[in-house]
Scaffold this active site. Structure first.
Site, PDB file in Angstrom:
ATOM      1  CE  LYS A  29       4.939  -0.102   5.075  1.00 62.30           C
ATOM      2  NZ  LYS A  29       5.178   1.095   4.282  1.00 62.30           N
ATOM      3  CE1 TYR A  76       6.410   2.534  -0.050  1.00 61.50           C
ATOM      4  CE2 TYR A  76       4.549   2.959  -1.496  1.00 61.50           C
ATOM      5  CZ  TYR A  76       5.348   2.076  -0.794  1.00 61.50           C
ATOM      6  OH  TYR A  76       5.068   0.733  -0.855  1.00 61.50           O
ATOM      7  NE  ARG A 121     -18.935  -0.814  -3.741  1.00 64.46           N
ATOM      8  CZ  ARG A 121     -19.886  -0.961  -4.685  1.00 64.46           C
ATOM      9  NH1 ARG A 121     -19.966  -2.070  -5.383  1.00 64.46           N
ATOM     10  NH2 ARG A 121     -20.736   0.009  -4.914  1.00 64.46           N
ATOM     11  CG  ASP A 141       2.887   8.534   2.956  1.00 60.85           C
ATOM     12  OD1 ASP A 141       2.853   8.184   4.153  1.00 60.85           O
ATOM     13  OD2 ASP A 141       2.974   7.723   2.009  1.00 60.85           O
TER      14      ASP A 141
HETATM   15  C1  LIG Z   1       4.670   1.180   2.869  1.00 60.63           C
HETATM   16  C2  LIG Z   1       4.341   2.584   2.550  1.00 60.63           C
HETATM   17  C3  LIG Z   1       3.260   2.889   1.737  1.00 60.63           C
HETATM   18  C4  LIG Z   1       2.442   1.836   1.034  1.00 60.63           C
HETATM   19  O1  LIG Z   1       1.757   1.012   1.903  1.00 60.63           O
HETATM   20  P1  LIG Z   1       1.308  -0.465   1.439  1.00 60.63           P
HETATM   21  O2  LIG Z   1       0.289  -0.838   2.424  1.00 60.63           O
HETATM   22  O3  LIG Z   1       2.559  -1.300   1.474  1.00 60.63           O
HETATM   23  O4  LIG Z   1       0.761  -0.351   0.045  1.00 60.63           O
HETATM   24  C5  LIG Z   1       2.964   4.216   1.525  1.00 60.63           C
HETATM   25  N1  LIG Z   1       3.714   5.194   2.072  1.00 60.63           N
HETATM   26  C6  LIG Z   1       4.773   4.933   2.848  1.00 60.63           C
HETATM   27  C7  LIG Z   1       5.567   6.048   3.414  1.00 60.63           C
HETATM   28  C8  LIG Z   1       5.121   3.623   3.108  1.00 60.63           C
HETATM   29  O5  LIG Z   1       6.201   3.369   3.855  1.00 60.63           O
END
Ligand SMILES: *Cc1c(COP(=O)(O)O)cnc(C)c1O
Length: 405
Positions: free
Chosen positions: A222, A126, A73, A197
């Site tokens: 992303k 987000y 893990r 973020d």
């Molecule tokens: C897509 C996104 C997330 C979440 O990511 P996931 O892998 O889809 O859970 C968090 N912050 C931002 C700015 C995003 O665009």
């Protein structure tokens, strides 16, 4: 099994540029003079030890916050290489891997907040973070307060029980740029950690830890993954104290990712800078074309010189990614839907950061939560991919003709 720094211990590489360091961070080791370029995929649940003494030693060192695996893990070589590369990318001290971007967000909130605590969150965050608040944090007696960094005075909002300032810059959907160094200085003066973020920049165009943030959150899903084939998140921290606090919650929640997924993210990281440069070139061409269009009342892209966030973006960022939004002039929601349906090259879908172009109508309720934009015009969000920019512009052009005339 390797522990600690996976990069080749070549001091000549240490002072070199960011591309070089990102490309070499977490490199595979040579065994008896020979080895692959890429770190192997080490899949395991059980970690084997040569004696009970070795096992006890590793458990002891792990309890003292050293990054030594004692169980699958915790991840083995592939995970450690990815963590090293993410620390190199963001200038961080430790990185924690999670199964999605949202779980990285939840990890930060759960690690740093407890009953009675309060956190300030920028209002263009987000949107699913608000569901974490409603569905989980409120039950735990944690209060999140959403504020507009463009209207509110952060200093006046910080209370004795404020334990976290959580930002996103540029914000989701409309890409408003925040004055991160100024906001971070206010929080630092009051002893409140700042998380941000950093998904929009892929970690490449913005170095938030160098600008005063303490925690960077990545949806690696992303741009780091870059190919729309992976769900993953990361939390990168700037201190041993935050590493201990995030690490404790990461362990308690049992968060882990598979070695194959760690490998894919590491592979994505190697080409992140060149992909982002092309996203930027294409998105700039698309944004400039939209900006001059008669049926567009506003284009949201911080690299455009008259974007309200342009000066801050120029100061703090080294580039802009592939996300471009625009408001339709004199159109209603039905027309916006017709426009997106008329697109041929842009697929309709959420998420972004892959090589392909995407479009969606920004959900109006999510836009309304953002105080700095209260215009009722429908907004389309594009993720501009790596196709030829002229083909993407031609696609947008034909959609305008078919849907809005
Ligand atoms: C897509 C996104 C997330 C979440 O990511 P996931 O892998 O889809 O859970 C968090 N912050 C931002 C700015 C995003 O665009």
């Amino acid at each position: 099994m390797s522990e600690g720094n996976h990069s080749q211990p070549d001091p000549a590489l240490a002072p070199r540029g960011h591309h070089t360091r990102l490309l070499h961070a977490g490199a595979a080791r040579l065994h008896e003079g020979v080895g692959p370029v890429n770190v192997p995929v080490v899949r395991t649940s059980t970690v084997r030890f040569d004696s009970v003494e070795t096992l006890a030693d590793r458990q002891h060192r792990r309890a003292a916050q050293e990054r030594v695996p004692t169980y699958g893990r915790h991840g083995l070589d592939t995970h450690a290489a990815l963590e090293d590369a993410l620390c190199e990318l963001e200038g961080g001290r430790r990185a924690f891997l999670t199964p999605s971007g949202l779980s990285a967000i939840s990890l930060v909130l759960l690690a740093l907040l407890g009953p009675g605590d309060h956190a300030l969150v920028s209002d263009s965050v987000y949107a699913p973070l608000r569901r974490v608040d409603l569905d989980l944090l409120q039950r735990l007696g944690i209060t999140l307060e959403y504020f507009s960094p463009h209207h509110d005075d952060l200093a006046a909002l910080i209370r004795p029980e404020t334990k976290l300032v959580y930002l996103e810059s540029p914000g989701s959907l409309l890409f408003d740029v925040l004055d991160l160094p100024a906001l971070a200085a206010v929080a630092r003066d009051r002893g409140v950690p700042v998380a941000i973020d950093n998904t929009w920049s892929g970690g490449w165009f913005l170095q938030p830890l160098a600008l005063g943030a303490n925690i960077s959150v990545q949806a690696s899903t992303k741009y780091i993954a870059g190919h729309s084939d992976l769900m993953q998140g990361a939390v990168i921290v700037d201190s041993d104290d935050l590493a201990r606090r995030i690490g404790t919650a990461h362990e308690a929640l049992g968060l882990t990712i598979g070695a194959d997924d760690a490998y894919l993210a590491l592979r994505g990281l190697r080409t992140l800078p060149v992909r982002l440069a092309q996203h930027q070139a294409n998105a700039t061409a698309v944004a400039q074309w939209l900006h001059g269009h008669a049926q567009v009342s506003r284009t949201f892209y911080p690299a455009l010189p008259d974007d309200p966030g342009h000066a801050l973006w120029r100061r703090d960022f080294t580039g802009a990614s592939g996300l471009v939004s625009f408001a339709l002039r004199g159109a209603d929601a039905a027309a916006a839907g017709r426009f997106v349906n008329a697109l041929r090259l842009f697929a309709i879908g959420a998420s972004w950061g892959g090589y392909e172009s995407l479009a969606l109508v920004a959900p109006p309720d999510r836009l309304r939560a953002y105080r700095a934009w209260q215009d009722p015009a429908p907004v389309i969000r594009l993720h501009v991919g790596l196709e030829d920019a002229r083909d993407l512009i031609a696609d947008l052009d034909q959609a305008f003709h078919r849907a809005l005339r």
